[in-house]
Design an enzyme around this catalytic site. Structure first.
Site, PDB file in Angstrom:
ATOM      1  N   ALA A  56      29.451  46.545  26.562  1.00  0.00           N
ATOM      2  CA  ALA A  56      29.637  45.133  26.878  1.00  0.00           C
ATOM      3  C   ALA A  56      28.346  44.394  27.269  1.00  0.00           C
ATOM      4  O   ALA A  56      28.007  43.352  26.677  1.00  0.00           O
ATOM      5  CB  ALA A  56      30.706  44.995  27.959  1.00  0.00           C
ATOM      6  N   ARG A  91      32.657  40.555  17.971  1.00  0.00           N
ATOM      7  CA  ARG A  91      33.565  41.539  18.596  1.00  0.00           C
ATOM      8  C   ARG A  91      34.397  40.796  19.643  1.00  0.00           C
ATOM      9  O   ARG A  91      33.853  39.977  20.389  1.00  0.00           O
ATOM     10  CB  ARG A  91      32.784  42.698  19.240  1.00  0.00           C
ATOM     11  N   ASP A 246      34.940  46.535  29.600  1.00  0.00           N
ATOM     12  CA  ASP A 246      34.553  45.470  28.672  1.00  0.00           C
ATOM     13  C   ASP A 246      35.025  44.112  29.161  1.00  0.00           C
ATOM     14  O   ASP A 246      34.489  43.075  28.767  1.00  0.00           O
ATOM     15  CB  ASP A 246      35.111  45.760  27.281  1.00  0.00           C
ATOM     16  N   ASN A 256      38.952  48.735  28.868  1.00  0.00           N
ATOM     17  CA  ASN A 256      37.830  49.620  28.549  1.00  0.00           C
ATOM     18  C   ASN A 256      38.229  50.451  27.332  1.00  0.00           C
ATOM     19  O   ASN A 256      39.335  50.308  26.790  1.00  0.00           O
ATOM     20  CB  ASN A 256      37.488  50.513  29.752  1.00  0.00           C
ATOM     21  N   LYS A 257      37.341  51.296  26.892  1.00  0.00           N
ATOM     22  CA  LYS A 257      37.533  52.086  25.671  1.00  0.00           C
ATOM     23  C   LYS A 257      38.898  52.773  25.654  1.00  0.00           C
ATOM     24  O   LYS A 257      39.350  53.274  26.680  1.00  0.00           O
ATOM     25  CB  LYS A 257      36.395  53.108  25.571  1.00  0.00           C
TER      26      LYS A 257
HETATM   27  O1  MRU Z   1      33.152  50.012  21.512  1.00  0.00           O
HETATM   28  P1  MRU Z   1      32.017  50.116  22.499  1.00  0.00           P
HETATM   29  O2  MRU Z   1      31.183  51.340  22.316  1.00  0.00           O
HETATM   30  O3  MRU Z   1      31.213  48.854  22.574  1.00  0.00           O
HETATM   31  O4  MRU Z   1      32.763  50.283  23.880  1.00  0.00           O
HETATM   32  C1  MRU Z   1      32.028  50.446  25.050  1.00  0.00           C
HETATM   33  C2  MRU Z   1      32.872  50.673  26.234  1.00  0.00           C
HETATM   34  O5  MRU Z   1      34.090  50.642  26.179  1.00  0.00           O
HETATM   35  C3  MRU Z   1      32.154  50.836  27.530  1.00  0.00           C
HETATM   36  O6  MRU Z   1      32.832  51.735  28.376  1.00  0.00           O
HETATM   37  C4  MRU Z   1      32.091  49.455  28.206  1.00  0.00           C
HETATM   38  O7  MRU Z   1      31.527  48.519  27.336  1.00  0.00           O
HETATM   39  C5  MRU Z   1      31.345  49.480  29.431  1.00  0.00           C
HETATM   40  S1  MRU Z   1      29.655  49.504  29.059  1.00  0.00           S
HETATM   41  C6  MRU Z   1      28.694  49.339  30.372  1.00  0.00           C
END
Ligand code: MRU
Length: 366
Positions: A56, A91, A246, A256-257
């Site tokens: 993010a 995104r 995120d 989050n992911k």
């Molecule tokens: O799809 P991504 O790799 O952009 O997803 C990232 C994540 O979900 C991270 O855990 C989140 O962005 C926190 S990053 C400091």
């Protein structure tokens, strides 16, 4: 942070030409460290969309520099707005993207077109520098949690075991990381710490990126299959979980992911503290219900249907892992309701994952 003795950030202005933007191509890690040069708006939009940069805070910083590159081609009002719209569409889930663009536009819109470029580079650099400083502060506030876990009475001897999901380390930010910043701070302070790294299918950000950066920093870690966390928690092998985000609603819900929610459920069931580390640029003060309101990115089915890795002979290959004809679905994020979150770690300190908790740290948002 360091890679093989060299200090890197994830994004920087080329020191020689002083306008093009350098990034680490994260799709090539951990197999190769390749630095790319972005020179146009399209380069920046592609880098975000194709996840050459991701995470993010880094998505936000890249969008800010993307506007700089766009203004070099055309600093007029219409071009500025078009560029911001293009970048905003790359995104959907990480709110840092919108946050960074809004901040850039607030600085650039009032300026005369001819005066915009210098202001754009200045603001983008501020965004990058502030992200690095905020994440260092998150590290300090989170280090205390690891110290407390190490000192817990009756705890067996050995390192503090922290479980993390996806990559919320320095590669996901401009520097230091969010969830991994407390781990770096504790490790640097001499507190023995070991990290359980969720592989994080389908793109394996844990196995490829978190493991890579922890290894480069010398932090002991073990990569585990995504489904192993609950078992380890049941058997007392996880002292605490720390993840990034995120987008966090003003009520403390956490996007989050994909898979984060399941880890939070297991942590709740087993009494393992579940912390979420976020700079304030990740808080969406306009939203109250994360499950209902946070847009969840759907990515290509091919990410689920395939795996990329290195053969013993050294070739990087992508192979199909599901039968021909089977469908695959790929929601890239999930939302963990605030009730499952022990607390948030921000640059201003820690707080409960509640509206009051967040307002206590950010009273200007009342
Ligand atoms: O799809 P991504 O790799 O952009 O997803 C990232 C994540 O979900 C991270 O855990 C989140 O962005 C926190 S990053 C400091």
């Amino acid at each position: 942070m360091q890679i093989d003795g060299h200090a890197y950030r994830t994004i920087w202005v080329d020191p020689e030409d002083r306008w093009s933007v350098r990034i680490i191509d994260q799709t090539r890690l951990p197999w190769a460290l390749e630095i790319l040069r972005l020179t146009t708006l399209d380069d920046a939009a592609h880098a975000i969309r194709a996840m050459l940069v991701r995470g993010a805070p880094l998505i936000g910083a890249t969008a800010a520099y993307g506007l700089c590159l766009a203004l070099r081609a055309d600093p007029a009002d219409a071009a500025l707005e078009r560029a911001a719209t293009t970048l905003a569409a790359t995104r959907p889930t990480a709110v840092n993207l919108r946050w960074a663009l809004d901040r850039m536009l607030a600085r650039l819109r009032p300026a005369a077109p001819g005066a915009r470029l210098a202001g754009a580079y200045d603001e983008a650099a501020r965004i990058a520098d502030e992200d690095a400083a905020q994440n260092a502060a998150i590290g300090r506030h989170g280090q205390t949690l690891i110290e407390t876990a190490a000192a817990r009475p009756g705890r067996p001897a050995g390192p503090v075991n922290v479980l993390t999901h996806c990559n919320a380390g320095w590669l996901a930010t401009v520097d230091w990381g969010t969830a991994i910043a407390p781990i770096y701070a504790a490790h640097n302070a001499g507190i023995p710490v070991h990290v359980w790294v969720d592989e994080t299918r389908p793109r394996n950000q844990g196995a490829s990126l978190t493991a890579y950066e922890l290894g480069k920093h010398g932090v002991p870690h073990t990569v585990i299959a995504d489904n192993a966390g609950g078992h380890l928690m049941q058997h007392g092998q996880v002292d605490l979980a720390i993840v990034g985000a995120d987008r966090v609603t003003r009520t403390g819900d956490v996007a989050n992911k994909i898979g984060t929610y399941l880890k939070a459920l297991a942590a709740k069931d087993t009494g393992v503290p579940f912390w979420v580390a976020v700079p304030s640029s990740t808080i969406d003060w306009t939203l109250a219900d994360g499950v209902a309101e946070i847009p969840i990115e759907e990515r290509a089915a091919a990410e689920v249907a395939t795996l990329t890795g290195r053969t013993e002979a050294g070739a990087v290959m992508t192979i199909r892992v599901i039968p021909d004809g089977s469908a695959a679905a790929n929601p890239a994020f999930d939302v963990t309701p605030a009730r499952l979150v022990t607390g948030l770690i921000t640059e201003r300190g820690r707080c409960p994952a509640t509206a009051e908790g967040l307002l206590g740290l950010f009273p200007e948002r009342r």
